[in-house]
Design a protein around this motif. Structure first.
Motif, short mmCIF file in Angstrom:
data_model
loop_
_atom_site.label_atom_id
_atom_site.label_comp_id
_atom_site.label_asym_id
_atom_site.label_seq_id
_atom_site.Cartn_x
_atom_site.Cartn_y
_atom_site.Cartn_z
N PRO A 87 11.70 38.91 -19.00
CA PRO A 87 12.65 37.79 -18.96
C PRO A 87 14.10 38.23 -19.21
N ASP A 88 14.30 39.28 -20.02
CA ASP A 88 15.66 39.77 -20.27
C ASP A 88 16.30 40.39 -19.03
N ASP A 89 15.53 40.63 -17.99
CA ASP A 89 16.09 41.16 -16.74
C ASP A 89 16.69 40.05 -15.88
N THR A 90 16.50 38.81 -16.27
CA THR A 90 17.06 37.69 -15.52
C THR A 90 18.58 37.79 -15.48
N ALA A 91 19.13 37.79 -14.26
CA ALA A 91 20.57 37.96 -14.09
C ALA A 91 20.92 37.85 -12.60
N VAL A 92 22.19 37.76 -12.34
CA VAL A 92 22.68 37.96 -10.98
C VAL A 92 22.94 39.45 -10.82
N TYR A 93 22.35 40.03 -9.80
CA TYR A 93 22.47 41.46 -9.54
C TYR A 93 23.50 41.68 -8.44
N TYR A 94 24.48 42.52 -8.75
CA TYR A 94 25.57 42.80 -7.83
C TYR A 94 25.50 44.24 -7.33
N CYS A 95 25.71 44.37 -6.05
CA CYS A 95 25.80 45.70 -5.42
C CYS A 95 27.25 46.18 -5.46
N ASN A 96 27.41 47.46 -5.61
CA ASN A 96 28.73 48.08 -5.70
C ASN A 96 28.72 49.35 -4.87
N ALA A 97 29.81 49.63 -4.16
CA ALA A 97 29.86 50.85 -3.35
C ALA A 97 31.27 51.38 -3.26
N GLU A 98 31.38 52.70 -3.25
CA GLU A 98 32.65 53.39 -3.06
C GLU A 98 32.70 53.81 -1.59
N ILE A 99 33.59 53.20 -0.83
CA ILE A 99 33.57 53.36 0.62
C ILE A 99 34.90 53.89 1.12
N VAL A 100 34.81 54.92 1.94
CA VAL A 100 35.99 55.42 2.64
C VAL A 100 36.13 54.62 3.93
N VAL A 101 37.25 53.94 4.04
CA VAL A 101 37.48 53.05 5.19
C VAL A 101 37.96 53.86 6.38
#
Length: 121
Positions: A87-101
């Protein structure tokens, strides 16, 4: 323009498993580090796991041995396999990335809009 889109969140019982995904798309020259963060209600956003372009991983102590981060460089996609969920894993999970444009050839950090994971007891 670059986008990160998460998918795969949902409701799961404690002890269950879930896999979430995040695909980067758009004007991408190269994707460097990718990762997952989460934010539970009333708490600050915290690191869950990260993975470099050559596969080196880092995990938060709270998820070590239960979660596995992986990526498919050909698809610019990162995954998070979550086992023995609590239950402690309940959350909004966000993806993050370092991207060379592309064309700019400069690295920027991008975030997805998040996917909700709810673990019932």
């Amino acid at each position: 323009q670059v986008r990160l889109v998460e998918s795969g969140g949902g409701l799961v019982q404690a002890g269950g498993s879930l896999r979430i995904s995040c695909e980067a798309s758009g004007n991408i020259e190269r994707v460097n580090g990718m990762g997952w963060f989460r934010q539970a209600p009333g708490k600050e956003r915290e690191l869950v796991a990260t993975i470099t372009s050559n596969g080196r991983t880092v995990y938060a102590d709270s998820v070590e041995s239960r979660f596995t981060i992986s990526r498919d460089n050909a698809k610019n996609t990162v995954y998070l396999e979550m086992n023995n969920l609590k239950p402690d894993d309940t959350a909004v999970y966000y993806c993050n990335a370092e991207i060379v444009v592309r064309l700019l050839l400069r690295e920027y950090v991008y975030w997805g809009k998040g996917t909700l994971v709810t673990v019932s007891s």
